[in-house]
Design an enzyme around this catalytic site. Structure first.
Site, PDB file in Angstrom:
ATOM      1  N   LYS A 124       2.052  -5.384   3.750  1.00 19.99           N
ATOM      2  CA  LYS A 124       1.217  -6.149   4.380  1.00 19.99           C
ATOM      3  C   LYS A 124       0.843  -7.636   4.206  1.00 19.99           C
ATOM      4  O   LYS A 124       0.292  -7.926   3.030  1.00 19.99           O
ATOM      5  CB  LYS A 124       0.032  -5.395   4.982  1.00 19.99           C
ATOM      6  CG  LYS A 124       0.283  -4.003   5.328  1.00 19.99           C
ATOM      7  CD  LYS A 124      -1.081  -3.101   5.530  1.00 19.99           C
ATOM      8  CE  LYS A 124      -0.833  -1.787   6.072  1.00 19.99           C
ATOM      9  NZ  LYS A 124      -2.091  -0.944   6.250  1.00 19.99           N
ATOM     10  N   ARG A 134      -1.754   9.747  11.819  1.00 22.64           N
ATOM     11  CA  ARG A 134      -2.485   8.443  12.238  1.00 22.64           C
ATOM     12  C   ARG A 134      -3.866   8.936  12.789  1.00 22.64           C
ATOM     13  O   ARG A 134      -3.937   9.735  13.701  1.00 22.64           O
ATOM     14  CB  ARG A 134      -1.676   7.513  12.913  1.00 22.64           C
ATOM     15  CG  ARG A 134      -2.437   6.012  13.294  1.00 22.64           C
ATOM     16  CD  ARG A 134      -2.007   5.366  11.932  1.00 22.64           C
ATOM     17  NE  ARG A 134      -2.482   3.741  12.128  1.00 22.64           N
ATOM     18  CZ  ARG A 134      -1.735   2.883  12.285  1.00 22.64           C
ATOM     19  NH1 ARG A 134      -0.425   3.169  12.482  1.00 22.64           N
ATOM     20  NH2 ARG A 134      -2.217   1.795  12.369  1.00 22.64           N
ATOM     21  N   GLU A 144       5.450   8.376   1.319  1.00 18.86           N
ATOM     22  CA  GLU A 144       6.653   8.417   1.703  1.00 18.86           C
ATOM     23  C   GLU A 144       7.379   7.166   1.246  1.00 18.86           C
ATOM     24  O   GLU A 144       8.498   6.831   1.523  1.00 18.86           O
ATOM     25  CB  GLU A 144       6.606   8.169   3.316  1.00 18.86           C
ATOM     26  CG  GLU A 144       6.634   9.265   4.168  1.00 18.86           C
ATOM     27  CD  GLU A 144       6.687   8.742   5.626  1.00 18.86           C
ATOM     28  OE1 GLU A 144       7.708   9.360   6.494  1.00 18.86           O
ATOM     29  OE2 GLU A 144       5.832   8.312   6.149  1.00 18.86           O
ATOM     30  N   GLU A 155       0.776  -1.164   0.060  1.00 14.02           N
ATOM     31  CA  GLU A 155      -0.087   0.007   0.154  1.00 14.02           C
ATOM     32  C   GLU A 155       0.873   1.343  -0.107  1.00 14.02           C
ATOM     33  O   GLU A 155       2.028   1.197   0.558  1.00 14.02           O
ATOM     34  CB  GLU A 155      -0.915   0.048   1.185  1.00 14.02           C
ATOM     35  CG  GLU A 155      -2.066  -0.957   1.140  1.00 14.02           C
ATOM     36  CD  GLU A 155      -2.701  -1.016   2.529  1.00 14.02           C
ATOM     37  OE1 GLU A 155      -2.304  -0.316   3.533  1.00 14.02           O
ATOM     38  OE2 GLU A 155      -3.813  -1.421   2.862  1.00 14.02           O
ATOM     39  N   LYS A 163       2.207   4.460   1.407  1.00 14.26           N
ATOM     40  CA  LYS A 163       2.355   5.053   3.029  1.00 14.26           C
ATOM     41  C   LYS A 163       2.258   6.519   3.077  1.00 14.26           C
ATOM     42  O   LYS A 163       3.406   7.160   2.387  1.00 14.26           O
ATOM     43  CB  LYS A 163       3.904   4.528   3.523  1.00 14.26           C
ATOM     44  CG  LYS A 163       3.860   4.940   4.774  1.00 14.26           C
ATOM     45  CD  LYS A 163       5.463   4.423   5.354  1.00 14.26           C
ATOM     46  CE  LYS A 163       5.532   4.438   6.756  1.00 14.26           C
ATOM     47  NZ  LYS A 163       5.210   6.054   7.440  1.00 14.26           N
ATOM     48  N   LYS A 188       7.627  -1.462   6.474  1.00 13.04           N
ATOM     49  CA  LYS A 188       7.779  -0.356   5.784  1.00 13.04           C
ATOM     50  C   LYS A 188       8.825  -0.075   4.913  1.00 13.04           C
ATOM     51  O   LYS A 188       9.847  -0.474   5.485  1.00 13.04           O
ATOM     52  CB  LYS A 188       7.295   1.100   6.712  1.00 13.04           C
ATOM     53  CG  LYS A 188       8.228   1.085   7.905  1.00 13.04           C
ATOM     54  CD  LYS A 188       8.144   2.228   8.863  1.00 13.04           C
ATOM     55  CE  LYS A 188       8.757   2.003  10.202  1.00 13.04           C
ATOM     56  NZ  LYS A 188       8.784   3.246  10.902  1.00 13.04           N
ATOM     57  N   ARG A 231       4.616  -3.224  17.067  1.00 10.67           N
ATOM     58  CA  ARG A 231       5.269  -3.015  15.957  1.00 10.67           C
ATOM     59  C   ARG A 231       5.430  -4.458  15.458  1.00 10.67           C
ATOM     60  O   ARG A 231       6.424  -4.916  15.952  1.00 10.67           O
ATOM     61  CB  ARG A 231       6.523  -2.234  16.399  1.00 10.67           C
ATOM     62  CG  ARG A 231       7.323  -1.537  15.160  1.00 10.67           C
ATOM     63  CD  ARG A 231       8.408  -0.719  15.531  1.00 10.67           C
ATOM     64  NE  ARG A 231       8.048   0.488  16.184  1.00 10.67           N
ATOM     65  CZ  ARG A 231       7.532   1.676  15.327  1.00 10.67           C
ATOM     66  NH1 ARG A 231       7.406   1.580  13.992  1.00 10.67           N
ATOM     67  NH2 ARG A 231       7.275   2.796  15.910  1.00 10.67           N
ATOM     68  N   ARG A 266      -2.701   8.552  17.192  1.00 11.05           N
ATOM     69  CA  ARG A 266      -2.124   7.376  17.672  1.00 11.05           C
ATOM     70  C   ARG A 266      -2.040   7.071  19.063  1.00 11.05           C
ATOM     71  O   ARG A 266      -1.674   5.853  19.579  1.00 11.05           O
ATOM     72  CB  ARG A 266      -0.835   7.155  16.722  1.00 11.05           C
ATOM     73  CG  ARG A 266       0.059   8.451  17.280  1.00 11.05           C
ATOM     74  CD  ARG A 266       1.380   8.663  16.377  1.00 11.05           C
ATOM     75  NE  ARG A 266       2.283   7.379  16.754  1.00 11.05           N
ATOM     76  CZ  ARG A 266       3.086   6.763  15.850  1.00 11.05           C
ATOM     77  NH1 ARG A 266       3.016   7.032  14.617  1.00 11.05           N
ATOM     78  NH2 ARG A 266       3.562   5.681  16.344  1.00 11.05           N
TER      79      ARG A 266
HETATM   80  P1  ATP Z   1       6.953   6.899  10.713  1.00  4.13           P
HETATM   81  O1  ATP Z   1       7.719   8.061  11.091  1.00  4.13           O
HETATM   82  O2  ATP Z   1       7.623   6.145   9.741  1.00  4.13           O
HETATM   83  O3  ATP Z   1       5.484   7.465  10.294  1.00  4.13           O
HETATM   84  P2  ATP Z   1       5.774   5.724  12.794  1.00  4.13           P
HETATM   85  O4  ATP Z   1       6.512   5.458  13.980  1.00  4.13           O
HETATM   86  O5  ATP Z   1       4.876   6.967  12.900  1.00  4.13           O
HETATM   87  O6  ATP Z   1       6.916   5.711  11.750  1.00  4.13           O
HETATM   88  P3  ATP Z   1       5.470   3.602  11.628  1.00  4.13           P
HETATM   89  O7  ATP Z   1       4.848   2.154  12.275  1.00  4.13           O
HETATM   90  O8  ATP Z   1       6.986   3.212  11.694  1.00  4.13           O
HETATM   91  O9  ATP Z   1       4.924   4.866  12.353  1.00  4.13           O
HETATM   92  O10 ATP Z   1       4.858   3.762  10.128  1.00  4.13           O
HETATM   93  C1  ATP Z   1       3.416   3.329  10.201  1.00  4.13           C
HETATM   94  C2  ATP Z   1       2.754   4.832  10.083  1.00  4.13           C
HETATM   95  O11 ATP Z   1       2.512   5.059   8.756  1.00  4.13           O
HETATM   96  C3  ATP Z   1       1.445   4.687  10.383  1.00  4.13           C
HETATM   97  O12 ATP Z   1       1.547   4.879  11.911  1.00  4.13           O
HETATM   98  C4  ATP Z   1       0.510   5.678   9.839  1.00  4.13           C
HETATM   99  O13 ATP Z   1       0.527   6.855  10.287  1.00  4.13           O
HETATM  100  C5  ATP Z   1       1.166   5.696   8.349  1.00  4.13           C
HETATM  101  N1  ATP Z   1       0.667   5.209   7.477  1.00  4.13           N
HETATM  102  C6  ATP Z   1       0.607   5.644   6.082  1.00  4.13           C
HETATM  103  N2  ATP Z   1      -0.149   4.917   5.281  1.00  4.13           N
HETATM  104  C7  ATP Z   1      -0.327   3.826   5.973  1.00  4.13           C
HETATM  105  C8  ATP Z   1      -0.651   2.611   5.220  1.00  4.13           C
HETATM  106  N3  ATP Z   1      -1.404   2.479   4.050  1.00  4.13           N
HETATM  107  N4  ATP Z   1      -1.138   1.488   6.243  1.00  4.13           N
HETATM  108  C9  ATP Z   1      -0.638   1.712   7.597  1.00  4.13           C
HETATM  109  N5  ATP Z   1      -0.042   2.797   8.154  1.00  4.13           N
HETATM  110  C10 ATP Z   1       0.058   3.866   7.046  1.00  4.13           C
END
Ligand code: ATP
Length: 676
Positions: free
Chosen positions: A484, A311, A479, A304, A306, A504, A498, A348
């Site tokens: 998944k 969130r 990004e 998907e 990102k 990612k 996590r 989140r």
């Molecule tokens: P990052 O700084 O990479 O966002 P993070 O710690 O905020 O890191 P991660 O688990 O690393 O969170 O990355 C997942 C985040 O990416 C999710 O919390 C969400 O906010 C965002 N996101 C964007 N698109 C998607 C998607 N298609 N599915 C899941 N999460 C997504």
């Protein structure tokens, strides 16, 4: 087993059945915990105390657990004490009759406000003896302090803290105060102040309390039948409570249910539901598409986009099914002018964002199909450019006001990109496969351009196609990709984890260490040259979940514009503190000290060229053998992460994992005759 060993002796014999739980009894337990670092021993002390609460005063189980967790209510209730160091010092001074300058001098010498409070209390002669503190009374008192706001609230808070402090340490059990020998003993003043500071410093992580709580209830239930629980029963109880809490993180709901039905049947009464936000599932970083293929070998997965926004978890209950969701009535807003039914948007970390996104709530009904009656939706809110019909960077979204936004004043429009459905029409979906959840998601809503969309995806295992998707996602201002698992039992939704089942792949870390880091600003150095009127460099830390400390990881002075340095100077000057908090782990070498220290509040995203070991920093030092911590090479500031709390910063464990991965890759490269 440990529970049983520790339960031989009542830590507080004066407390009789039906009495409110004495706060001194809880502090006695805290002081026992403080003297050990062994997790099993800590669990045993907690569990033994909770068994006593269950036996004597079960109605106080909830506030007892909350005080153990340094929490007054579930995160979504939005209750925060909002008390800085200077206010606490003022209260200690006023309540003990010592001058502020003496308190400050003590703080400078001792470095721990809790101990300063304990010392001040022990020096105080009291004319009359107030009633001793109870757990319930302390919890209520703190709750009232948290709710005080507006004009004059700071003084009100000081007075309210004084009232609690006046009743602290009046009972015989809490007299021991030798701050040099036993860390201050069971002083109530010490633990009250540490609660106000937000860190009890007992190494009492939430997962430890959950294990202790499960053990206590299982042991207590068995004891009622004259039995001792087996190891299997204890383990089973823990597993049930952990699972239930991950789906329904509300002790307010779970503890009463547990008191009524025990632990083993909690699954049936406590289920994921709209109104109680859960912590989202997170992804593991990967460094290459081939790493993704290795991980998901032979299994179907989806890639998907990102999206780079915030969130969000949207909860909704239609008016005609409201009666089925009692928790939703309290936590989801009713606003008939805006939307039909009950709805809220959570961050989140379960903060209620409904006042930040009234525009989303207003349009919500137009995206919901008539057959959709209740849901919990996992999604990303992304800044949207309506003219060019494309998404905008995260920084744009962060310029939106966080509170009391009026729809008419919204300058940064947002589009919701939905990617998961956790609850639908009365049923939790977390155990279903992602393919099934995605299908339900796509059937439950209708699309609206620039307002509501599903995350773009491609189901492919072909490296070139994945690379193409990655390029396309970047062109669409995303990004990178979220990869998944689709079908296997591993594709269930894992709240608060996590997980290795979500990977990612970010465009810009394919060549780096695998991810950017989110770090907490702990201190700063005054600038030189052009930057003399601001801070020119900063000391950053990562979070150690086990010890609940912030461990220093690097100094950073690159990546800042002058405008941002000016802004940071303004923001950070307000949270300067006298010295490092006792829960900061940092070098003690004189030349390594920053010019100023801050409350741990701000989280910044930082990029690095790699990780290295250094005696100057403390991140993951224990895991690295105790001599050197891990540090960042050429750290560069990327952006603020106001959507993250300091406790959500990159963990020292994750940094250690990144470091090990980097070393493995380096070795492999050397082995292949590549560059060192
Ligand atoms: P990052 O700084 O990479 O966002 P993070 O710690 O905020 O890191 P991660 O688990 O690393 O969170 O990355 C997942 C985040 O990416 C999710 O919390 C969400 O906010 C965002 N996101 C964007 N698109 C998607 C998607 N298609 N599915 C899941 N999460 C997504």
């Amino acid at each position: 087993q440990a529970t049983i060993e520790a339960s031989g002796k009542d830590p507080y014999p004066d407390w009789k059945a039906g009495d409110p739980v004495p706060y001194a009894a809880l502090c006695t337990t805290f002081s026992l915990i403080e003297l050990t670092t062994k997790r099993l021993q800590i669990i045993a002390y907690c569990s033994s105390f909770l068994q006593q609460v269950l036996r004597l005063t079960p109605r106080d189980l909830l506030p007892t657990v909350q005080l153990m967790l340094n929490k007054l209510a579930a995160d979504y209730a939005g209750i925060e004490l909002g008390i800085g160091e200077s206010l606490i010092m003022k209260a200690i001074g006023e309540s003990s009759g010592r001058s502020l300058s003496v308190i400050k001098a003590d703080h400078h010498k001792i470095g721990d406000l809790g101990l300063v409070a304990a010392k001040s209390k022990s020096k105080q002669a009291q004319m009359f003896k107030p009633k001793p503190l109870t757990v319930h009374g302390v919890h209520q008192g703190l709750l009232e302090i948290a709710k005080m706001e507006g004009h004059g609230s700071q003084d009100q808070k000081v007075r309210a803290i004084n009232r609690l402090m006046a009743s602290a340490d009046v009972s015989s059990a809490s007299k021991t105060v030798d701050i040099t020998k036993d860390k201050g003993g069971p002083s109530e003043a010490k633990f009250l102040v540490r609660f106000l500071e937000g860190k009890l410093r007992l190494g009492l992580a939430e997962k430890t309390v959950i294990v202790a709580l499960a053990q206590a209830v299982v042991t207590y239930e068995a004891a009622k039948k004259g039995k001792i629980p087996s190891t299997d029963q204890l383990a089973n109880g823990e597993a049930v409570l952990k699972q239930v809490y991950s789906e329904l993180p509300s002790y307010e709901v779970i503890i009463p249910a547990m008191l009524e039905h025990g632990v083993f049947n909690l699954h049936e009464t406590c289920k994921l539901q709209p109104g109680v936000p859960l912590k989202p599932m997170l992804a593991k970083p990967t460094k290459s598409i081939t790493e993704v293929l290795d991980r998901f070998e032979g299994k179907d997965f989806t890639c998907e986009y990102k999206y780079d926004g915030e969130r969000a978890q949207i909860h909704y209950v239609a008016p005609d099914v409201k009666s089925e969701f009692p928790a939703a009535e309290n936590t989801l807003a009713k606003d008939p002018k805006r939307f039909n039914g009950l709805a809220a948007i959570f961050s989140r970390n379960s903060e209620d964002l409904s006042k930040k996104y009234p525009d989303i709530l207003e349009k919500l009904n137009t995206w919901i199909k008539p057959s959709t009656k209740s849901f919990v939706l996992d999604c990303e809110t992304v800044a949207w450019d309506p003219q060019n019909k494309k998404v905008l960077p995260f920084q744009q979204l962060m310029t939106r006001k966080r509170k009391d936004v009026k729809t008419s004043e919204v300058t940064v429009k947002v589009c919701v990109f939905a990617f998961d459905l956790l609850f639908y029409n009365g049923e939790p979906l977390v155990k279903k496969s992602f393919r099934e959840r995605r299908e339900l998601l796509h059937n439950a809503f209708t699309l609206a351009e620039g307002e509501f969309s599903f995350a773009q995806y491609g189901d492919t295992r072909d490296v070139e196609e994945i690379q193409h998707l990655l390029d396309e996602s970047v062109k669409a201002s995303c990004e990178g990709l979220m990869v998944k698992m689709l079908d296997t039992e591993d594709s269930g939704y894992e709240p608060s984890k996590r997980s290795r089942n979500w990977l990612k792949v970010k465009k810009d870390y394919l060549a780096g260490v695998g991810d950017s880091l989110d770090l907490v600003v702990l201190g700063a150095y005054y600038g030189k040259g052009k930057r003399t009127s601001w801070y020119g460099a900063f000391l950053l830390g990562a979070y150690n979940e086990d010890t609940q400390t912030f461990e220093t990881v690097c100094n950073i002075g690159t990546g800042f514009s002058e405008a941002i340095l000016e802004e940071f100077y303004k923001d950070l000057s307000e949270i300067v503190i006298d010295g490092a908090k006792p829960f900061y782990s940092h070098s003690t070498v004189k030349n390594d000290q920053p010019d100023v220290w801050f409350e741990a509040r701000h989280v910044w995203e930082v990029k690095t060229a790699g990780l290295t070991l250094s005696p100057r920093y403390r991140a993951a030092i224990d895991e690295m053998g105790g001599k050197n911590g891990i540090s960042l090479r050429f750290p560069r500031f990327i952006q603020k992460r106001d959507d993250k709390k300091p406790e959500e910063a990159t963990t020292t464990k994750a940094i250690a994992e990144m470091y090990r991965k980097q070393e493995v890759v380096a070795q492999e490269t050397r082995g292949k005759g590549g560059v060192d």
